[in-house]
Scaffold this motif. Structure first.
Motif, PDB file in Angstrom:
ATOM      1  N   PRO A  38      69.810  44.910  -3.289  1.00  0.00           N
ATOM      2  CA  PRO A  38      68.613  44.657  -2.464  1.00  0.00           C
ATOM      3  C   PRO A  38      67.567  43.816  -3.178  1.00  0.00           C
ATOM      4  O   PRO A  38      66.979  42.900  -2.577  1.00  0.00           O
ATOM      5  N   LEU A  43      64.760  42.614  -0.769  1.00  0.00           N
ATOM      6  CA  LEU A  43      64.658  43.818   0.052  1.00  0.00           C
ATOM      7  C   LEU A  43      64.237  44.992  -0.823  1.00  0.00           C
ATOM      8  O   LEU A  43      64.600  45.067  -2.005  1.00  0.00           O
ATOM      9  N   ASP A  45      64.298  48.614  -2.487  1.00  0.00           N
ATOM     10  CA  ASP A  45      65.316  49.619  -2.814  1.00  0.00           C
ATOM     11  C   ASP A  45      64.579  50.931  -3.063  1.00  0.00           C
ATOM     12  O   ASP A  45      63.860  51.074  -4.050  1.00  0.00           O
ATOM     13  N   LEU A  55      74.839  45.247  -0.979  1.00  0.00           N
ATOM     14  CA  LEU A  55      74.097  45.397   0.272  1.00  0.00           C
ATOM     15  C   LEU A  55      74.895  46.145   1.318  1.00  0.00           C
ATOM     16  O   LEU A  55      76.123  46.054   1.377  1.00  0.00           O
ATOM     17  N   GLU A  58      74.052  46.492   7.474  1.00  0.00           N
ATOM     18  CA  GLU A  58      72.841  46.311   8.269  1.00  0.00           C
ATOM     19  C   GLU A  58      71.817  45.468   7.517  1.00  0.00           C
ATOM     20  O   GLU A  58      71.039  44.721   8.133  1.00  0.00           O
ATOM     21  N   GLU A  59      71.803  45.577   6.198  1.00  0.00           N
ATOM     22  CA  GLU A  59      70.878  44.769   5.410  1.00  0.00           C
ATOM     23  C   GLU A  59      71.283  43.295   5.449  1.00  0.00           C
ATOM     24  O   GLU A  59      70.430  42.406   5.585  1.00  0.00           O
ATOM     25  N   GLN A  62      70.452  41.888   8.848  1.00  0.00           N
ATOM     26  CA  GLN A  62      69.013  41.633   8.952  1.00  0.00           C
ATOM     27  C   GLN A  62      68.655  40.303   8.283  1.00  0.00           C
ATOM     28  O   GLN A  62      67.911  39.500   8.845  1.00  0.00           O
TER      29      GLN A  62
END
Length: 307
Positions: A38, A43, A45, A55, A58-59, A62
């Motif tokens: 992430p 992103l 974490d 990852l 879904e990440e 996105q």
């Protein structure tokens, strides 16, 4: 005088099955996603236990701006009707290199790329063989599909061994690197040489998943070499490029040679590969000695690594 590949026998029917393109696409996306964390892509974490490396789907979805269901179908190998724009977005999210991006496109949209390779033996035109011979003191060869060595000059024989003594089907970088111990001894960083070969074969497999001879080669090496199996499972890809190669020659000792690869303009599946030393260096002097020894160097260079 240059050397030239004899006709390589075609594999028997059933000797190699086509690679499963859907499985290749699935594993490629999964392994690319697994190598990212992430924090690598900005992103948060939150320190929660992650059941999978890298990852989550879904990440990644996105980041790419697609639905989780859509990305899941793609990672399951269903690339039907996927657009180039979506592939570009996923490539950016996965931080793919140019070679990896091209590989993803080959796997997801195969109809937009090259057809199945012809069964005919690749040919090297006379002018290219003459060019090989004209390189004074520069080892050079031409490599084709599946890492087959198709033609080479006298200096290549002096450095790498007398390929004319090998059966035509064994004049192949993958077979030599993984199945012949003398080549593992020749390259100081054999692991990197092996990685380069596997990455290039994997890239070619993406372009031609229905090539039975390539599939047969992969199958053979997977059975005979644990190291090949390990590297093949990474799904890493790259195209031929350039770089420093360090070798330990049985006659002249250590060599540090700059490797360059050049695609043949009218046949992108052929590449000329050259090795040269820095002027005035010990490696340049070593190449000069090998050139002066002529066929004696070729014979000794072939036999000595096997001693």
């Amino acid at each position: 005088m240059d050397e030239q590949l004899d006709s390589v026998p075609e594999p028997a029917v059933g000797a190699g099955q086509a690679l499963d393109r859907r499985a290749e696409l699935s594993e490629f996306l999964r392994t690319r996603r697994a190598r990212l964390k992430p924090e690598d892509v900005g992103l948060p974490d939150f320190g929660r236990h992650r059941r999978v490396p890298g990852l989550r789907r879904e990440e990644l979805a996105q980041l790419a701006g697609v639905s989780v269901a859509y990305y899941t179908r793609l990672e399951q190998g269903n690339g039907r009707n996927v657009s180039a724009e979506v592939l570009d977005a996923i490539a950016r999210a996965l931080r793919l290199t140019d070679a990896e991006h091209a590989h993803l496109t080959h796997l997801a949209k195969p109809k937009a790329h090259k057809k199945k390779p012809s069964a005919r033996t690749q040919q090297v035109r006379a002018s290219l063989r003459q060019l090989l011979d004209s390189f004074d003191g520069v080892p050079a060869y031409i490599v084709g599909r599946r890492a087959d060595i198709l033609a080479w000059n006298r200096m290549a024989s002096a450095v790498f061994g007398d390929w004319a003594q090998l059966p035509p089907q064994d004049r192949n970088w993958a077979r030599m690197a993984f199945l012949k111990p003398e080549y593992q001894d020749l390259f100081v960083d054999w692991e990197q040489k092996a990685i380069d070969i596997v990455c290039q074969l994997r890239y070619e497999a993406g372009c031609h998943p229905d090539d039975p001879r390539l599939s047969a080669l992969v199958g053979e090496l997977s059975v005979k070499s644990e190291e090949f199996r390990r590297l093949w499972a990474t799904h890493d890809v790259k195209e031929k490029s350039h770089g420093m190669k360090r070798m330990r020659h049985p006659l002249v000792g250590d060599l540090a040679l700059q490797c360059e690869s050049f695609r043949v303009p009218d046949d992108g599946e052929l590449a000329m590969v050259t090795y040269h030393a820095e002027p005035g260096s010990a490696s340049a002097e070593a190449l000069r000695l090998l050139a002066s020894w002529g066929t004696d160097a070729t014979r000794a260079g072939t036999a000595a690594p096997q001693a």
